[in-house]
Design an enzyme around this catalytic site. Structure first.
Site, PDB file in Angstrom:
ATOM      1  CE  LYS A 171      -3.776  -2.455   2.092  1.00 36.84           C
ATOM      2  NZ  LYS A 171      -4.386  -2.966   3.316  1.00 36.84           N
TER       3      LYS A 171
ATOM      4  CG  ASP B  21     -10.103  -0.291   4.669  1.00 37.85           C
ATOM      5  OD1 ASP B  21      -9.765  -0.423   3.481  1.00 37.85           O
ATOM      6  OD2 ASP B  21      -9.469  -0.792   5.623  1.00 37.85           O
TER       7      ASP B  21
ATOM      8  CD  GLN C 129      -3.175  -4.605   6.590  1.00 38.12           C
ATOM      9  OE1 GLN C 129      -3.097  -3.576   5.931  1.00 38.12           O
ATOM     10  NE2 GLN C 129      -3.686  -5.718   6.102  1.00 38.12           N
TER      11      GLN C 129
END
Ligand code: NDP
Length: 353
Positions: A113, A180, A157
Site C-alpha cells: 500500500k 476502507d 490493517q
C-alpha cells in the site's frame, strides 16, 4: 479486453478426475484476501453434463477483464489528479496506516500500500504497534490521525490481535477518513435509498469499476452475488442494487446455488471456495467477476501452492462473455480503489470537484 486463454486446467474434466487438489484458503488482508484454513475444501470432482461438455468443446472464449491494466489506468489518472491538486493547492492526499503486531502477510500488504501511495503521490504515514499493545494505544493513534488535517484516510490493517475489539477500533475511525468504507455509518448509508456513503469498501467498488470500464451494462440486469461478508459480498450486492440491477445473494445456506447463479447476467463470486462455481453455473453470455483468492496445493510451484478464484476459470470462459482472471482481476483493483478513496477524501476537504 483480451480473449481468455485456456491456460488454467485444474477444472477441466480430465484433470478434475486425475488430480484432486487438496484446497485451502490462505489468509489475506482486510482489503486484499481473507485466509483461513478452516473453510472446507471443494475439490473439482464432478461429472459435467453432456450439454455443458458440448458447449465447452465449442471452444467459445470469454473476454478477459484485465484488472491489472484497468488498475494501472486508474492509478495513472489518480497520479495526474494529485499533481494538479498539488499545483493548485500545495496539498497532497495523506493516508495513515496502523499496523498492530508483526504478521508477515500484514507487513507485506502495508508495504504494498505504501509503495502504491508513493507511486501516485499520496503521502503515507505508518504506525507500527506491538502485538501486545493495548486497545487504548490503537485508539489513541486513530484519534491522532482523526485530528490531523494532513491525513485524509485512515486504514487499520486487519486482522487485529484477538485482545483488541475490531468493532471498537473501526467505529473510532472518523467517517470522513474511513477510506476502507467499513464504518457502520458508511455501510448504513450505502444500504439506504437517497443517502450517500462517504466511502465505499474498496474490493466491491473495484468490482463495479471493472464492470463500468469494460462497458458492461448493469441497469435492469439480473445479478447474483455469492457471499455476504461485510467487506465484500454484502457491499457488492448493495452496490449492484444501487446500479439498478436485480440482485440475489447466494450464501452457504442457499439451496440450489447452481440454478440460481445460472439465471444471472452478472455474477460476483466472493465465497472463498476454490473452483466452486463451475461452467454449468454460468448463464451463456453472462459476465463473471471472481473475487475469490484461494490457495491450492501445487507441487510444481516453487511456493508449493498457487492462487485460484472461486470460479472454475477454464469452464467458465467457454460460457461467459467476459470474466476476470485470478490473479490479475479484482485483486489489483482493491489498492487502486483505496488510492481513489483517499484522493476523494482530500478533494472533499479542499472543496475540489
Ligand atoms: P468470508 O469468509 O468473510 O465470506 C465468505 C462468504 O461466502 C460468506 O458469506 C459465506 O456464506 C459464503 N460462502 C462460503 N462458502 C459458500 C458456499 N459453499 N456456497 C455459497 N456461499 C458460500 O470471505 P470474504 O468475503 O472476506 O472473502 C471472500 C473471498 O474473496 C476470499 O477468497 C478472499 O480471499 C477474497 N478476497 C479478495 C479480495 C481481493 O482484493 N481480490 C479482497 C477481499 C477478499 P455464510 O455467510 O452463509 O457463511
Amino acid at each position: 479486453m483480451a480473449a481468455a486463454s485456456t491456460m488454467f486446467s485444474d477444472c477441466s474434466p480430465s484433470s478434475m478426475t486425475a488430480r484432486l487438489l487438496p484446497l485451502r484458503r490462505i489468509h489475506i488482508d482486510s482489503t486484499l484476501f481473507r485466509s483461513s484454513i478452516s473453510s472446507p475444501p471443494l475439490p473439482c470432482r464432478r461429472t459435467i453434463s453432456s450439454a455443458f461438455a458440448a458447449r465447452m468443446s465449442a471452444e467459445t472464449s470469454a473476454k478477459v477483464i484485465d484488472g491489472k491494466s484497468i488498475a494501472k489506468q486508474i492509478r495513472d489518472e489518480i497520479n495526474i489528479e494529485i499533481s494538479r491538486m498539488k499545483d493548485a493547492t500545495g496539498v497532497v492526499p495523506g493516508l495513515a496506516v496502523i499496523l498492530v503486531g508483526s504478521r508477515k502477510d500484514s507487513q507485506t500488504y502495508v508495504r504494498n500500500k505504501k509503495k502504491a501511495c508513493e507511486a501516485v503521490g499520496v503521502t503515507s504515514h505508518e504506525v507500527n504497534l506491538s502485538e501486545d499493545c493495548t486497545e487504548e494505544e490503537v485508539l489513541n493513534s486513530i484519534a491522532g490521525f482523526n485530528n490531523d488535517p494532513s491525513i485524509h484516510g485512515i486504514l487499520v490493517q486487519l486482522p487485529l490481535p484477538r485482545h483488541i475489539d475490531e468493532e471498537n477500533i473501526l467505529n473510532s475511525v472518523s467517517i470522513e477518513k474511513d477510506v476502507d468504507g467499513f464504518h457502520p455509518l458508511n455501510i448504513g448509508r450505502l444500504a439506504m435509498r437517497g443517502r450517500e456513503p462517504l466511502f465505499v469498501p474498496c474490493t466491491p467498488k473495484g468490482c463495479i469499476e471493472l464492470l463500468h470500464r469494460s462497458g458492461v451494462e448493469i441497469k435492469g440486469k439480473k445479478a447474483v452475488v455469492i457471499g455476504r461478508s461485510n467487506i465484500v459480498g454484502m457491499p457488492a450486492a448493495l452496490l449492484l442494487q444501487r446500479e439498478n440491477a436485480t440482485v440475489t445473494i447466494v450464501h452457504s445456506y442457499t439451496k440450489n446455488p447452481e440454478e440460481i447463479t445460472r439465471q444471472a447476467d452478472i455474477v460476483i463470486s466472493a465465497a472463498g471456495v476454490a473452483n466452486m462455481v463451475r461452467g454449468s453455473w454460468i448463464k451463456p453470455g453472462g459476465v463473471v467477476i471472481d473475487v475469490g483468492i484461494n490457495a491450492v496445493d501445487d507441487p510444481e510451484s516453487h511456493r508449493g501452492y498457487r492462487l485460484v478464484g472461486d470460479v472454475c476459470y477454464q469452464e467458465a470462459c467457454t460460457v461467459a462473455s467476459a470474466i476476470t482472471p485470478v490473479p490479475g482481476g479484482v485483486g489489483p483493483m482493491t489498492i487502486a480503489m483505496l488510492l481513489s478513496n483517499t484522493l476523494s477524501s482530500a478533494k472533499r476537504v479542499l472543496n475540489l470537484k
